[in-house]
Design an enzyme around this catalytic site. Structure first.
Site, mmCIF file in Angstrom:
data_model
loop_
_atom_site.group_PDB
_atom_site.id
_atom_site.type_symbol
_atom_site.label_atom_id
_atom_site.label_comp_id
_atom_site.label_asym_id
_atom_site.label_seq_id
_atom_site.Cartn_x
_atom_site.Cartn_y
_atom_site.Cartn_z
ATOM 1 N N CYS A 53 0.811 -1.228 0.000
ATOM 2 C CA CYS A 53 0.000 0.000 0.000
ATOM 3 C C CYS A 53 0.837 1.267 0.000
ATOM 4 O O CYS A 53 0.306 2.357 -0.168
ATOM 5 C CB CYS A 53 -0.951 0.007 1.196
ATOM 6 N N CYS A 71 -2.214 -1.393 8.991
ATOM 7 C CA CYS A 71 -1.713 -0.139 9.552
ATOM 8 C C CYS A 71 -1.334 -0.322 11.019
ATOM 9 O O CYS A 71 -0.289 0.162 11.461
ATOM 10 C CB CYS A 71 -2.764 0.962 9.418
#
Length: 165
Positions: free
Chosen positions: A68, A138
């Site tokens: 990402c 994350c």
């Protein structure tokens, strides 16, 4: 009507129309699937910045997610006498969830013993921020950054001990 409202938000007070109130922005964020804590940490990140990576009492962890493009640098400053983390800083390039995860992690490690921060887990950060499954990476990055910072600090201490012998 919708275009006019969006224009007001974009143009703000200089255009003679009201800017979007905080409640409206929070509602818009909720529609996008972000919890209010993510929006808060994104809009008002805590502990942004960096320390000198060469300081003996600073550990630096740099991690990234190639899939990402998120990159996270988390640094800890440790009181050598007590082994307690006295300060933390981060710099993150990535999505709002990555920035929020870094901000939360930097808050949570402050004041903790080095042994305690190793117990901080991805699921705790993800649960606190109510991250959706697609954003769990994350919080994993934040955990990895903490571990890397601790490892870097311990490696520096090991080098200093060998140099003193």
């Amino acid at each position: 009507m919708m275009l006019r409202t969006a224009g007001r938000w974009l143009l703000g007070p200089a255009s003679g129309v009201e800017a979007a109130p905080a409640a409206a922005l929070a509602a818009a964020a909720a529609r996008r699937g972000y919890h209010e804590r993510v929006v808060d940490h994104y809009n008002n990140p805590r502990n942004v910045g960096s320390f000198d990576k060469d300081d003996a009492d600073v550990g630096t962890g740099i991690v990234g997610a190639p899939a990402c493009g998120d990159v996270m640098k988390l640094q800890i400053r440790v009181d050598e006498g007590s082994g307690r983390i006295v300060d933390a800083r981060f710099k993150t390039s990535g999505c709002g969830s990555a920035i929020a995860s870094s901000s939360v992690a930097s808050e949570w490690v402050k004041g903790k013993q080095m042994e305690e921060v190793g117990e901080l887990r991805t699921r705790e950060i993800a649960k606190h921020l109510s991250l959706p499954p697609v954003k769990l990476h994350c919080s994993m990055l934040a955990e990895d950054a903490i571990k890397a910072a601790v490892k870097d600090y311990e490696a520096k201490k090991g080098k200093l001990v060998k140099a003193d012998e």
